[in-house]
Structure formats: C-alpha cells, structure tokens
Design a protein around this motif. Structure first.
Motif, mmCIF file in Angstrom:
data_model
loop_
_atom_site.group_PDB
_atom_site.id
_atom_site.type_symbol
_atom_site.label_atom_id
_atom_site.label_comp_id
_atom_site.label_asym_id
_atom_site.label_seq_id
_atom_site.Cartn_x
_atom_site.Cartn_y
_atom_site.Cartn_z
ATOM 1 N N THR A 289 0.002 11.692 -11.421
ATOM 2 C CA THR A 289 -1.276 11.012 -11.600
ATOM 3 C C THR A 289 -1.716 11.013 -13.057
ATOM 4 O OG1 THR A 289 -2.232 13.075 -10.957
ATOM 5 C CG2 THR A 289 -2.116 11.375 -9.285
ATOM 6 N N LEU A 290 -0.829 11.431 -13.933
ATOM 7 C CA LEU A 290 -1.134 11.365 -15.356
ATOM 8 C C LEU A 290 -0.253 10.322 -16.008
ATOM 9 C CD1 LEU A 290 -1.344 15.053 -16.588
ATOM 10 C CD2 LEU A 290 -3.195 13.473 -16.113
ATOM 11 N N LEU B 174 0.841 -1.193 0.000
ATOM 12 C CA LEU B 174 0.000 0.000 0.000
ATOM 13 C C LEU B 174 0.880 1.249 0.000
ATOM 14 C CD1 LEU B 174 -2.805 1.206 0.027
ATOM 15 C CD2 LEU B 174 -2.894 0.890 2.504
ATOM 16 N N ASP C 270 -0.541 19.614 -21.142
ATOM 17 C CA ASP C 270 -1.212 18.934 -20.037
ATOM 18 C C ASP C 270 -2.604 18.468 -20.442
ATOM 19 O OD1 ASP C 270 0.941 19.100 -18.444
ATOM 20 O OD2 ASP C 270 0.150 20.632 -17.085
ATOM 21 N N ASN D 72 1.386 6.923 -6.768
ATOM 22 C CA ASN D 72 0.398 7.954 -7.068
ATOM 23 C C ASN D 72 0.855 9.361 -6.709
ATOM 24 O OD1 ASN D 72 -2.392 6.995 -8.113
ATOM 25 N ND2 ASN D 72 -1.673 5.384 -6.749
ATOM 26 N N VAL D 73 1.649 9.458 -5.648
ATOM 27 C CA VAL D 73 2.126 10.784 -5.233
ATOM 28 C C VAL D 73 3.331 11.186 -6.082
ATOM 29 C CG1 VAL D 73 3.107 12.133 -3.331
ATOM 30 C CG2 VAL D 73 1.250 10.511 -2.890
ATOM 31 N N GLU E 145 7.477 13.243 -0.011
ATOM 32 C CA GLU E 145 6.110 13.727 0.200
ATOM 33 C C GLU E 145 5.181 12.591 0.612
ATOM 34 O OE1 GLU E 145 4.425 15.674 -3.206
ATOM 35 O OE2 GLU E 145 2.549 16.105 -2.177
ATOM 36 N N ARG F 129 -1.306 -5.222 -17.208
ATOM 37 C CA ARG F 129 -0.480 -4.382 -16.346
ATOM 38 C C ARG F 129 0.778 -5.122 -15.943
ATOM 39 N NH1 ARG F 129 -4.014 -1.195 -11.941
ATOM 40 N NH2 ARG F 129 -5.781 -0.691 -13.263
ATOM 41 N N GLU G 67 1.915 1.733 -3.529
ATOM 42 C CA GLU G 67 0.828 2.302 -4.335
ATOM 43 C C GLU G 67 0.728 3.805 -4.091
ATOM 44 O OE1 GLU G 67 -0.934 1.149 -6.656
ATOM 45 O OE2 GLU G 67 -1.125 -1.020 -6.441
ATOM 46 N N CYS G 68 0.876 4.181 -2.826
ATOM 47 C CA CYS G 68 0.801 5.613 -2.499
ATOM 48 C C CYS G 68 1.940 6.353 -3.187
ATOM 49 C CB CYS G 68 0.882 5.828 -0.989
ATOM 50 S SG CYS G 68 -0.602 5.283 -0.136
ATOM 51 N N GLY H 277 6.442 13.313 -9.923
ATOM 52 C CA GLY H 277 6.316 14.673 -9.398
ATOM 53 C C GLY H 277 5.022 15.303 -9.855
ATOM 54 N N ARG H 278 5.198 16.403 -10.535
ATOM 55 C CA ARG H 278 4.093 17.197 -11.032
ATOM 56 C C ARG H 278 3.077 16.379 -11.824
ATOM 57 N NH1 ARG H 278 2.945 21.269 -14.843
ATOM 58 N NH2 ARG H 278 4.035 20.308 -16.579
ATOM 59 N N ARG H 279 3.556 15.316 -12.448
ATOM 60 C CA ARG H 279 2.658 14.568 -13.334
ATOM 61 C C ARG H 279 2.386 13.165 -12.818
ATOM 62 N NH1 ARG H 279 4.991 16.803 -19.023
ATOM 63 N NH2 ARG H 279 3.368 18.351 -19.281
ATOM 64 N N ARG I 1 -3.940 14.713 -20.235
ATOM 65 C CA ARG I 1 -5.160 14.334 -19.516
ATOM 66 C C ARG I 1 -6.053 13.466 -20.386
ATOM 67 N NH1 ARG I 1 -4.890 19.367 -16.810
ATOM 68 N NH2 ARG I 1 -6.062 20.497 -18.378
ATOM 69 N N LEU J 144 2.979 12.566 4.063
ATOM 70 C CA LEU J 144 1.521 12.504 4.067
ATOM 71 C C LEU J 144 0.993 11.288 4.824
ATOM 72 C CD1 LEU J 144 0.776 13.482 0.357
ATOM 73 C CD2 LEU J 144 0.274 14.854 2.386
#
Ligand code: ZN
Ligand code: ZN
Lengths: 337, 531
Positions: free
Chosen positions: B424-425, B71, B451, B78-79, B84, B468, B74-75, B420-422, B455, B88
């Motif tokens: 979740t994309l 888990l 962006d 995603n982060v 960071e 996957r 996975e976090c 980083g910035r991306r 998306r 969190l």
C-alpha cells in the motif's frame, strides 16, 4: 435533479448554502458542524462549532476554549433555511451523521461510521435520504470484520498467554474511540488495565460527559511490571516507545486496527500480532449502509473512493467521488501507511 | 502442532527467532514423517509444480467471491499477494478443518491430471473447507510462491534441535537435488550414513560486508585478499566420473554450461568453489550482463558458446581425493586447490583467478581496491588464512570489501505500489535524467529508503499524480534522488541507451530541485569511464 445544492463541495469542506455552514471543514470558517471529535474532522480555528455533547467534551479538551453549541441526537435545529439534525454514526462515542433538509430535500453526511454495535458508541442507524455522503476508508471487499466478541476472545487469549509467560501486554490503539472500545471489551480480563495519559485524558472527558467507561488506571512513571504484574497497557501506537515499556519488560506489543487484516501492513509496522478491529464500516457494512439510506445520489469520500464509487455505479447506484482532506489523524483513517 | 496451517499461523504471528524455532521444533516432532519432509522441501524452495495458471485462479476466486474481475484486480493490487487476496475475498466457510501438507500436495498433483472444470470443482471444494489461514496456505501451494519468514538456516537449526543431528551435517544433507518423491525422512535426515549422493554440494561459506576499517581485523599477514568478482558463485563437483555445477541459489546448472562437461581429476573426487564468469578476449572477466545471456538459456547455441565462454575462477577446494577438506585452514586448502588445478586442462574452463598484487598490507589493499573496476571486480574479499570453510554466513573470517557505488542524481517520474509488505506504499519508482528540456527514463529502483520516507513520498505521489497507467502513476517531475549503482552498460533496449546494475536509492535529495538533477551527458560520461 433532486436536491443538488443542499450540500456542496468546496475547497474548505462540505458547505450548505441554505444554512451558510460547513460540515467538518478543513480550513477556518465562521460556522462549523462537526460529525465527531477526531482531529481530521474537528479542526481548530472555526468561529462557532456545533456538535454532540460527547464530541464537544473531547473537542474542548483538545481545542481549548471554543465557541460552541450543543446538538442532541435527533433534535432538529433550524439554521437559515435548513433543518439540521445529528444522528448516531456508531464510529466513536458522540459521533454523528448530520442530516440536512432544505425544502424537502434530505442530504446526510455520514462523517465516519461503523455499522456494528460496539456496546459503547451510540449505535449507527441508517437515515433515509436523497443524497448520502459516505466514507470509504475500508471500501475494498478484502475488508470484512469478525464480530466483536470474536476479537475480544482473541485479545483475551493473547493477554492471558502473555501473563502466563510473565509478560506485560502492550496494545496500540487510537486514543479516541478504539481505546475506549477496547477498555469496554476487555474490562473482565485477567488483570489490571493501564491507560497511557493520552488515552486516560480522553477517558476522563468522556466519563465527564456521561459515557459509562469501566475503571482504568493511568500509566504514571511509578507504574512498572512490579506494581502492575501481568497488566495490559492501552497506548496510542505513536506513544509505544522504549522509555516506558522498559519498566514493563518483558513485553508483547500488538496493534488493534482494521489495517491489521493485511499481512503486508502488519509486517511493515513490525507487528507480530495485530487484532483486526476497526471503528469504520467494513465492505459489507458500507454496502448495507448505502443501500439502506435509499439515496438516489451517493458521494464517496475518505478512502478507496474510486473503487467503491465504480462498484456502486455498476451495481445500479448513482455515485461519484468527492475529494476531501480527511484522513490524517485517526489511526484507521490515517490509512495503511 | 501437526497441521501445516497451524505451523504457518504460529510462524506468522511472531517476529522472534526463538518463537519460530519453538514452533518449527514442535512441528518436526509431531507431524507425520511425510509432512515433515514436505515441510523441509517447501521451506528450502523445493515446491510442488504449479498446476494452475494464476489467470484461472483469479477468475474462479472472483466468481466465488461474487465480485467483478476488475474489483478482484484492485484488491490484488492493494493487498499485494495473490494467495492472501483470494483468502480474504472468499466468503467465510461454515465448517473448517486444518491443512496437512503431504495429503494436500498429493491432492494438488492429482489435479494435474484433471481438466479445468474438474480442477475448478476441486479448488472450490478445498476453499469451502478451509479458514482464512488454511486458504492462504493452500493458495500459496497452488501458486507456487512460498515464503514463510524462515531461512534455510533457521529451519536447519530447528531440525537439529528436534532430531539431535548436528546442524552442519544437516545443512549438508539438505543440499543438492533430493526430492520428497525420491527420498524419505529416515534416509535424508536420520540415517547414520546418508545415501552417498555424488551430486550433493557443500553449503557455501558466505561473507559479511566489511563494516569497520580493515585495520580492525588485525595483522594483514593473517589474511588473504582476493578480487570480488561480479559473477555467479558456484561449486564444481567432479565425482565418480560425473560433473555437477551448482549455483549458490542451489540450482543445478550443469547443462547450461557445457564447457565443464567431461572434466575429471586423476586425484579422485574433487569439489571446487569459485565464481562463474564469462571470459573476455581481453583476458578479463566480462560484466555480469554477459553472463546473464548464458544463465537464461537451457541449451546454448554454438555462437553464444564462442562469444560468451564461461569460466570458473576457482578460489577454494572443499574436497580432494574424496576427502572433505572443509575443516582445514584456508592456507592448506589452497595447496590442495593448486594440486587440483595442476591436474585440470590448461587452458581449460577452470582457472585460478587473477591475483591481487603487492604486499600484504592494509595500505596496499586499500589502494588496490580502488582499482577494482579496471580489473572488472566489485572490490576485494578478505579471507582469514587460518579459517576453516564455514557452512553459511558466519561473521569473522570472510569479509566483502566492496567499492563505493557509482551514483547519479535523478528525477522521479513514475511511481508504482510495492508488493507484499509494501503493497500500500508507493515504493517502485522510475527515474530520469535531463536531455535538454526532456526527461529520459534510465532506471527503476525500489529500495534504499526508510519506511518513513516511503510513507512521506506515498502521500506526495497521491497528491501529485498527473496520469495513471494501470497501477503506474506518472507524477510531477519534482523529487530528486541520488541513485547508486554497481555498474553501467550500454543497452539498446533502454531509451537512455544504458543499463545499470543494482540501482537503488542512496538518498532523497530534498536539497535539490528537479532542474539540478544530472543529465544524460553525465550518464554517458560514466558509461565511457566504467562501461
Ligand atoms: Zn474518525
Ligand atoms: Zn475520518
């Protein structure tokens, strides 16, 4: 097995064979029960709608003349062989969990929900059931919301600072739910609050349906930094554009969304400031809610479904992923993009 | 504002340069001299040594957060940022304190002497006292990855404002291999005559890409055209009987290039600016790939030294006879360069670069530029003859005039989330071309789209995943992209047999179906022509 079949999952949405109705279907059906008025749940084109009065007030504004029946919270309606009742989900004003009981088997479809009482939406209460259909928009342990008063403080401090610097504060928030919640939180703030027309229309529908919203002014072409110095403007994120913000220059723009908890997403949206506030349950909220239903079976939709499901299964629940087509039009559901 | 965690938060909460400057300026005035010095060090890439493996850190964090390791992963996926993610996930602290830089770094270093159990206790104790921002900063110091959205230039500007020292002077003081351990605030930043340090290079003068027709630059006779080489920008310092070779990334690479050992110039201390390349037996610089073999090696085997000899193509002279020449116009610096080159061994490791031939006209240079690939160059550099040698990237006097890239239409077959910035994309894609009925992967690319496009593609990827593999999704081979790249090389390590240089997505070919994408034969033709 208990209650398999009270609700089933079809390509049109959640279906109840005993009552011949759908819950939040995404393709036109004869009879639709709607958990709340967000457009990914309350879609156009169904034969008959059933929803709470406050949801219906907003839906009528958005969907026009629909054939609809009102379900008051707690009122039990007999539909075919199913007993159906709507219960507060705490997501937005009027939002509901839908409880369906067939031959003693109870299923609950949560729709979207949050466990914290925001002081405006009817507060969420867990419903004991055999099977629980839960969302998982923020189903990762990195999402843990701070109590609402802390966020109120943060936004007020930001607004105050902007005022002191002679700037207008522009706060991006989804037009239904988040915007009204902010209005409620910030009513005692240091200056006037202006609402973008999309927000104010929703305000008007909700006020007419008896929601006690604080007073707000609508953003008109006549409004500017001169007429409303130091104001805070609440607008849908997609409506924050140069044409009207120029009249309020200089401005500071911030976004209020659960996704602002991740720096990467905040930066991708080019937001210096983000307030972490969501109308969905955070990780502890999801865990608490699913536990308190006592459900034997948990169906996970809408969000980090795989991850949340695996975690539930490993912690002694029986859970499975259900594919849905929610999550395209509510700013939190719309996801990190 | 004297706590580093407060500075971090202030910088993180704004995208405006003015606000960042103000925050840094305030910090440089209120923090202790030790903290300030470490702040400069951290912001200029002089990080404390990493004391912990990220594996251990992840394990401890998962444990402290009370979640299973999968888990946690996975976090993290995603982060997109380990520091960071941990910040969190940890349970909120009851009481928190701000984080000060120098003491924290001293503390981290003390950890290096401890065993793992003691380190763990130490890390947990720190986490328990810090808020989310403090933890994030602490974790970043622990893991060594530090980016704060502050360029060296911005930091130098803030430092100049806070101290009253001239900015170019500060830029020079901050170059080279100083370290907070062996330096202090006064001698590095404030002292009238900073301790002479013969290893200290000058800030590099950098060029902008030419974004309008060259004719707009005025009379071509005011300009000098040079080939733009595909090597490593480097400064060669010959001072006090010593040799120092610096890369543009401010890395001291002398030891990796023994070719330059023992060089000296009779005329006194000299600094040359140029391009480090591997020289071929054909009398031309070799493609960048050849140089890559050299950069990676701290010690160079004899055979490699013979097969991939390094040369500095020297095109500027920044110091001669111990005199700083940077204020002189390019035309005069080039005379000094010639004098310096005349005093160096010939043949030797330092060469004048092959010249751009022909008349000083935009027409000639435009057509010459088209032949750049045959000269193993990426295009031309245009330099104003009257210009001084600037510190950093200043518009107006130096321009890159690169060739248009090569390109090929390819099918996306794998997608992976960005970082980083991306995070979740889906932004990192693998591309393939047709070889008969099969698709052969040949390149990965992760930049070049907007962006909004990312998306849109992310939504598509979620719906069109076939399989996957961990974070990688195999997708329906349907989307076609134009892949642009700067060079192509044979590569036995790749399935396709080629390796591309700087591949990126030039555009999404929504007008093409997968069947219309290019073939391996097409790729091989490019290889034959440009490889
Ligand atoms: Zn919703
Ligand atoms: Zn939703």
């Amino acid at each position: 097995m208990t209650g398999r079949g009270v609700l089933t999952f079809t390509d049109r949405g959640i279906y109840c064979p005993a009552g011949d109705f759908y819950i939040d279907p995404w393709r036109p059906v004869p009879r639709a029960l709607i958990t709340h008025a967000h457009s990914d749940h309350a879609r156009w084109g169904h034969g008959r709608y059933l929803a709470t009065p406050r949801s219906l007030a907003v839906m009528r504004h958005r969907l026009g003349d629909i054939t609809a029946q009102i379900a008051e919270y707690g009122q039990v309606l007999r539909i075919g062989d199913a007993d159906v009742s709507f219960h507060p989900a705490g997501h937005v004003p009027g939002s509901a969990q839908i409880r369906v009981c067939v031959a003693g088997q109870v299923w609950v479809a949560s729709g979207d929900y949050k466990t914290e009482n925001d002081g405006l939406s009817e507060p969420f209460a867990p419903l004991p059931c055999h099977s629980f259909i839960t969302e998982s928009t923020f189903g990762l342990p990195v999402f843990r919301w701070q109590p609402q008063p802390r966020i109120t403080e943060q936004i007020l401090r930001w607004w105050q600072g902007n005022r002191a610097a002679g700037k207008t504060s522009v706060l991006g928030a989804y037009a239904l739910g988040k915007a009204q919640r902010l209005l409620h939180m910030l009513a005692d703030g240091p200056g006037p609050i202006l609402c973008h027309a999309a927000v104010e229309n929703t305000n008007a529908s909700l006020r007419a349906a008896g929601v006690a919203l604080p007073q707000s002014d609508v953003l008109t072409p006549e409004c500017s930094a001169k007429t409303h110095p130091g104001a805070l403007i609440i607008a849908p994120p997609g409506a924050i554009e140069a044409s009207w913000t120029r009249r309020f220059a200089p401005t500071e723009v911030a976004l209020a969304s659960g996704w602002m908890g991740l720096r990467g997403i905040r930066r991708r949206r080019a937001m210096a400031t983000g307030f972490v506030i969501s109308d969905h349950a955070d990780w502890p909220g999801l865990l608490q809610a699913t536990k308190e239903t006592g459900a034997e079976n948990i169906y996970v939709t809408h969000g980090y479904t795989d991850i949340f499901t695996r975690y539930l299964n490993e912690s002694g629940h029986s859970a499975q992923v259900v594919p849905t087509e929610f999550g395209t039009d509510d700013d939190d559901s719309a996801g990190p993009a | 504002m004297s706590a580093f965690s407060d500075l971090f938060q202030a910088l993180d909460a704004t995208t405006k340069t003015s606000a960042k400057l103000a925050a840094l300026g305030q910090y440089f005035q209120t923090a202790t001299p030790e903290d300030r010095l470490w702040c400069i060090a951290v912001l200029s890439g002089r990080r404390p040594k990493r004391v912990l493996s990220s594996t251990l850190l992840r394990r401890w964090a998962a444990e402290a957060a009370g979640i299973p390791e999968w888990l946690f992963e996975e976090c993290y996926a995603n982060v997109g940022d380990l520091a960071e993610t941990i910040a969190l996930l940890l349970p909120p602290a009851a009481q928190t304190r701000p984080l000060y830089l120098a003491p924290t770094i001293a503390d981290l270093r003390a950890m290096a002497q401890l065993d793992d159990a003691a380190r763990k206790a130490h890390v947990l104790a720190q986490w328990a006292q810090l808020d989310t921002t403090g933890r994030l900063v602490f974790n970043k110091l622990l893991t060594g990855g530090f980016r704060m959205g502050v360029s060296q230039k911005l930091m130098t500007r803030a430092l100049a404002q806070a101290t009253g020292q001239p900015q170019p002077d500060l830029a020079h003081r901050l170059m080279g291999n100083w370290h907070p351990d062996t330096s202090d605030w006064h001698s590095l930043i404030m002292a009238q005559n900073p301790t002479a340090d013969s290893s200290r290079p000058y800030p590099f003068c950098l060029a902008h890409g030419l974004d309008s027709p060259p004719q707009d630059l005025g009379d071509a006779h005011d300009w000098r055209a040079e080939w733009k080489w595909d090597g490593i920008r480097a400064q060669l310092l010959l001072r006090d009987g010593q040799v120092f070779l610096w890369s543009r990334g401010e890395e001291l690479i002398t030891d990796r290039f023994p070719e330059f050992a023992g060089l000296s110039i009779a005329g006194g201390n000299t600094v040359l600016d140029g391009e480090l390349v591997v020289w071929g037996s054909d009398g031309l610089p070799q493609p960048f790939q050849a140089l890559q073999k050299r950069i990676g090696r701290k010690t160079v085997p004899k055979a490699l030294l013979a097969s991939a000899p390094a040369r500095l193509l020297a095109y500027d002279c920044l110091e001669f006879g111990g005199q700083d020449l940077r204020a002189l116009p390019l035309a005069q610096r080039r005379q000094h360069l010639q004098t310096a080159l005349d005093q160096l061994p010939n043949p030797g490791p330092v060469l004048p670069p092959p010249a751009v031939a022909g008349a000083h006209t935009w027409e000639n240079w435009a057509s010459t530029r088209q032949t750049a690939r045959a000269h193993r160059a990426e295009g031309l550099m245009l330099k104003r003859l009257s210009a001084p040698y600037h510190a950093g990237r200043i518009r107006g006097d130096w321009w890159k005039w690169k060739l248009d890239p090569l390109s090929i239409d390819a099918v996306m077959i794998y997608a992976q989330a960005g970082h980083g910035r991306r995070a979740t994309l889906y932004t990192d894609f693998t591309f393939a071309v047709w070889d008969g009925p099969t698709l052969v992967p040949f390149a990965k690319a992760y930049s070049g789209l907007t962006d909004a496009e990312f998306r849109q593609i992310t939504a598509w990827v979620r719906k069109n995943t076939q399989q996957r593999f961990g974070p990688v999704r195999q997708v329906v081979p349907e989307l076609v992209f134009e892949i642009a790249f700067e060079g192509i090389q044979p590569s036995p390590r790749h399935k396709s047999g080629v390796a591309l240089r700087f591949p990126r997505m030039a555009r999404w070919r929504q007008d093409k179906t997968a069947a219309q994408a290019d073939t391996l034969a097409h790729l091989n033709a490019l290889l034959a022509q440009y490889g």
